[in-house]
Design an enzyme around this catalytic site. Structure first.
Site, mmCIF file in Angstrom:
data_model
loop_
_atom_site.group_PDB
_atom_site.id
_atom_site.type_symbol
_atom_site.label_atom_id
_atom_site.label_comp_id
_atom_site.label_asym_id
_atom_site.label_seq_id
_atom_site.Cartn_x
_atom_site.Cartn_y
_atom_site.Cartn_z
ATOM 1 N N ASN A 7 1.157 4.987 4.858
ATOM 2 C CA ASN A 7 0.939 5.449 3.486
ATOM 3 C C ASN A 7 0.721 6.958 3.561
ATOM 4 O O ASN A 7 -0.346 7.423 3.945
ATOM 5 C CB ASN A 7 -0.293 4.746 2.905
ATOM 6 C CG ASN A 7 -0.549 5.154 1.461
ATOM 7 O OD1 ASN A 7 0.140 5.999 0.908
ATOM 8 N ND2 ASN A 7 -1.549 4.549 0.859
ATOM 9 N N ARG A 91 4.726 2.788 2.175
ATOM 10 C CA ARG A 91 4.338 2.683 0.774
ATOM 11 C C ARG A 91 4.984 3.843 0.016
ATOM 12 O O ARG A 91 4.751 5.009 0.332
ATOM 13 C CB ARG A 91 2.827 2.769 0.646
ATOM 14 C CG ARG A 91 2.412 2.724 -0.793
ATOM 15 C CD ARG A 91 0.948 2.960 -0.956
ATOM 16 N NE ARG A 91 0.619 2.809 -2.367
ATOM 17 C CZ ARG A 91 -0.556 3.111 -2.877
ATOM 18 N NH1 ARG A 91 -1.505 3.558 -2.114
ATOM 19 N NH2 ARG A 91 -0.765 2.959 -4.153
ATOM 20 N N HIS A 180 0.280 0.634 -8.722
ATOM 21 C CA HIS A 180 -0.573 -0.373 -8.050
ATOM 22 C C HIS A 180 0.150 -1.721 -7.963
ATOM 23 O O HIS A 180 -0.496 -2.759 -7.839
ATOM 24 C CB HIS A 180 -1.895 -0.634 -8.807
ATOM 25 C CG HIS A 180 -2.836 0.525 -8.855
ATOM 26 N ND1 HIS A 180 -3.540 0.845 -9.994
ATOM 27 C CD2 HIS A 180 -3.210 1.417 -7.924
ATOM 28 C CE1 HIS A 180 -4.306 1.898 -9.763
ATOM 29 N NE2 HIS A 180 -4.118 2.272 -8.508
ATOM 30 N N GLY A 210 -10.351 0.843 -9.356
ATOM 31 C CA GLY A 210 -10.807 1.722 -8.271
ATOM 32 C C GLY A 210 -10.980 3.098 -8.859
ATOM 33 O O GLY A 210 -11.267 3.235 -10.046
ATOM 34 N N ARG A 241 -9.393 10.499 -14.412
ATOM 35 C CA ARG A 241 -8.284 10.536 -15.376
ATOM 36 C C ARG A 241 -8.722 9.982 -16.733
ATOM 37 O O ARG A 241 -9.498 9.040 -16.800
ATOM 38 C CB ARG A 241 -7.103 9.703 -14.868
ATOM 39 C CG ARG A 241 -6.437 10.287 -13.660
ATOM 40 C CD ARG A 241 -5.172 9.483 -13.313
ATOM 41 N NE ARG A 241 -4.837 9.691 -11.931
ATOM 42 C CZ ARG A 241 -4.593 8.699 -11.054
ATOM 43 N NH1 ARG A 241 -4.626 7.439 -11.440
ATOM 44 N NH2 ARG A 241 -4.304 8.994 -9.811
ATOM 45 N N GLU A 335 -14.093 -5.095 -6.850
ATOM 46 C CA GLU A 335 -14.586 -5.975 -5.781
ATOM 47 C C GLU A 335 -16.082 -5.841 -5.567
ATOM 48 O O GLU A 335 -16.755 -6.803 -5.221
ATOM 49 C CB GLU A 335 -13.895 -5.620 -4.449
ATOM 50 C CG GLU A 335 -12.436 -5.991 -4.422
ATOM 51 C CD GLU A 335 -11.697 -5.349 -3.254
ATOM 52 O OE1 GLU A 335 -12.323 -5.093 -2.211
ATOM 53 O OE2 GLU A 335 -10.488 -5.105 -3.398
ATOM 54 N N ASN A 336 -16.597 -4.604 -5.739
ATOM 55 C CA ASN A 336 -17.985 -4.338 -5.332
ATOM 56 C C ASN A 336 -18.973 -4.170 -6.471
ATOM 57 O O ASN A 336 -20.168 -4.034 -6.227
ATOM 58 C CB ASN A 336 -18.039 -3.063 -4.483
ATOM 59 C CG ASN A 336 -17.207 -3.189 -3.234
ATOM 60 O OD1 ASN A 336 -17.432 -4.071 -2.421
ATOM 61 N ND2 ASN A 336 -16.222 -2.332 -3.104
ATOM 62 N N GLU A 385 -3.233 -4.250 0.134
ATOM 63 C CA GLU A 385 -1.880 -3.729 -0.053
ATOM 64 C C GLU A 385 -1.139 -3.604 1.274
ATOM 65 O O GLU A 385 0.059 -3.844 1.352
ATOM 66 C CB GLU A 385 -1.953 -2.360 -0.757
ATOM 67 C CG GLU A 385 -2.356 -2.498 -2.219
ATOM 68 C CD GLU A 385 -2.886 -1.219 -2.824
ATOM 69 O OE1 GLU A 385 -4.015 -0.820 -2.472
ATOM 70 O OE2 GLU A 385 -2.196 -0.614 -3.649
HETATM 71 P P1 ADP Z 1 -8.752 4.392 -4.780
HETATM 72 O O1 ADP Z 1 -7.974 3.568 -3.788
HETATM 73 O O2 ADP Z 1 -8.103 4.488 -6.129
HETATM 74 O O3 ADP Z 1 -9.244 5.705 -4.267
HETATM 75 P P2 ADP Z 1 -10.853 2.423 -4.403
HETATM 76 O O4 ADP Z 1 -10.230 1.139 -4.728
HETATM 77 O O5 ADP Z 1 -11.136 2.759 -2.985
HETATM 78 O O6 ADP Z 1 -10.073 3.611 -5.112
HETATM 79 O O7 ADP Z 1 -12.219 2.504 -5.228
HETATM 80 C C1 ADP Z 1 -13.047 3.605 -5.174
HETATM 81 C C2 ADP Z 1 -14.166 3.406 -6.180
HETATM 82 O O8 ADP Z 1 -14.862 2.192 -5.876
HETATM 83 C C3 ADP Z 1 -15.191 4.526 -6.151
HETATM 84 O O9 ADP Z 1 -15.450 5.009 -7.457
HETATM 85 C C4 ADP Z 1 -16.413 3.844 -5.606
HETATM 86 O O10 ADP Z 1 -17.569 4.355 -6.151
HETATM 87 C C5 ADP Z 1 -16.235 2.413 -6.068
HETATM 88 N N1 ADP Z 1 -17.117 1.546 -5.284
HETATM 89 C C6 ADP Z 1 -17.117 1.350 -3.961
HETATM 90 N N2 ADP Z 1 -18.163 0.552 -3.608
HETATM 91 C C7 ADP Z 1 -18.836 0.286 -4.753
HETATM 92 C C8 ADP Z 1 -20.014 -0.458 -5.069
HETATM 93 N N3 ADP Z 1 -20.698 -1.071 -4.108
HETATM 94 N N4 ADP Z 1 -20.395 -0.528 -6.352
HETATM 95 C C9 ADP Z 1 -19.711 0.080 -7.324
HETATM 96 N N5 ADP Z 1 -18.613 0.811 -7.083
HETATM 97 C C10 ADP Z 1 -18.172 0.914 -5.827
#
Ligand code: ADP
Length: 398
Positions: A7, A91, A180, A210, A241, A335-336, A385
């Site tokens: 990527n 990618r 995505h 994300g 954004r 996810e988180n 991915e």
């Molecule tokens: P990208 O690939 O678009 O850079 P990601 O899918 O890696 O994005 O997501 C990044 C975002 O996920 C960040 O804003 C980060 O704060 C959030 N994130 C990661 N862990 C947590 C968490 N435990 N709680 C809330 N948000 C989270």
């Protein structure tokens, strides 16, 4: 077959070596600051320690050379020779209307990807540099291009056309493409497996939340709508954004602040979203979440606006599909972030959705987080991915 997944960004390169049959990630890493002082490679073999080396990388070819050296290194490498890498999966961000599926890279394909450069000027040229660097160092290894836009190519005309003069589409291919796609495809398919239902029988909404965020509507295994458009700026409110705005705002700000279009686009891409809404508190949702729990007004505002837009699009896609069986959350926040899921699902009670709050707190698993009575299921599916790219690459190369 081992697949090297690449990527490539303008100054970075993420890689994973994946066994496409066992689905195991054998090693992964990242080259940063390529062509800039202080370039660095980090490399982690499965089950091993992460190692970081600061070393000059003048260009992407040198970065790939270092990646291949790391993978074949006598002590910490994971393969004996490059012969153990069956193919490379790249990618690629934009495939325009030409690519509705992953494809083996030929000279013709390279030319077609190049023709999409103007649709993704920040990403596609970098992706091409990555392909050429790999071709130089592994001339006999097959290469496959997997496009972020491909999965969305099944959108019907009414979903992908803008309300603009049709000549803009005819002459310049201005339309909604969506991004995505690899993640939306992986997560929706995986959801059907977790639910034990046929993919072709389901109506699924995938919320990829994300830093960049998008939602897609997947009906009977095909994408029918998605929130990102010609570029990734459309749709949801994201880290930095703006997502959807009234286009007349651009003219308004240009007059008020004497700004050029480029300057305003920079604001919309880099200074808006939850960062802008929170008065520059942060673009990171962890900070926004912390502020929300502490009752900080700017964080509460940013979170509420973000969540409201997600709820609105879910509603729109339920309408677009005439119903929904499952809603999936994925990517960093999806996810988180149990808070975001709770806030979103609170407004979906009309769909017969009740969250199991205990399950909602769990992490890192493919999980149904609604109660058994819940008519519509809500799932958390960690996206992957790279695995999707590896599997598609292996399939084409076989
Ligand atoms: P990208 O690939 O678009 O850079 P990601 O899918 O890696 O994005 O997501 C990044 C975002 O996920 C960040 O804003 C980060 O704060 C959030 N994130 C990661 N862990 C947590 C968490 N435990 N709680 C809330 N948000 C989270």
């Amino acid at each position: 077959m081992n697949i090297l997944v690449v990527n490539c960004g303008s100054s970075s390169l993420k890689f994973q070596l994946i066994n496409a049959e066992t689905e195991d990630c054998i090693a992964k890493g990242l080259c940063e600051r390529i062509g800039i002082e202080g370039s660095m490679i980090s490399y982690t073999p499965a089950g091993g320690e992460k190692e970081k080396t600061v070393t000059p990388m003048n260009d992407h070819t040198e970065a790939i050379r270092l990646v291949l050296e790391a993978l074949t290194n006598e002590k910490t490498g994971v393969v004996k020779s490059l012969d153990e890498i069956g193919a490379v999966g790249h990618r690629i961000v934009h495939g325009g209307e030409k690519f509705a599926e992953a494809t083996i890279i030929t000279d013709e394909v390279l030319k077609a990807i190049e023709e999409c450069n103007e649709l993704a000027p920040l990403h596609n040229p970098a992706n091409l540099i990555g392909i050429n660097a790999c071709k130089k160092l592994m001339p006999n290894t097959p290469m496959v291009a997997v496009f972020d836009t491909a999965f969305h190519q099944t959108m019907p005309e009414e979903a992908y056309l803008y309300g603009l003069p049709y000549d803009y589409y005819r002459n310049y291919k201005i339309r909604r493409y969506g991004f995505h796609g690899t993640s939306h495809a992986y997560v929706s398919k995986r959801a059907s497996e977790v639910l034990g239902e046929k993919y072709e029988d389901l109506k699924i909404i995938v919320c990829h939340l994300g830093n960049g965020a998008s939602i897609s509507a997947v009906k009977n295994g095909k994408c029918v709508d998605t929130t990102m458009g010609l570029t990734p700026l459309e749709g949801l409110i994201m880290g930095t954004r703006s997502g959807d705005i009234d286009p007349a705002i651009i003219e308004f700000i240009a007059h008020k602040e004497n700004k050029s279009i480029d300057e305003i686009m920079n604001v919309l891409n880099k200074k808006s979203g939850v960062l802008g809404l929170s008065d520059n508190l942060s673009s990171d949702f962890r900070d926004i979440e912390d502020g929300y729990f502490a009752g900080q007004e700017n964080a509460v505002r940013a979170m509420n606006v973000f969540v409201y837009r997600v709820i609105k699009y879910i509603g729109a896609y339920i309408a677009a599909m005439n119903g929904v069986d499952a809603i999936c959350f994925t990517a960093g926040v999806g996810e988180n972030g149990p808070l975001v899921r709770t806030l979103v699902c609170k407004n979906l009670e009309y769909m017969g959705i009740t969250l199991d709050e205990e399950l909602n707190q769990k992490r890192g698993l493919d999980l149904v987080i609604t109660t058994p009575e819940s008519k519509t299921k809500v799932l958390v599916i960690p996206t992957n991915e790279e695995l999707m790219i590896a599997k598609q690459t292996a399939q084409l190369v076989k």
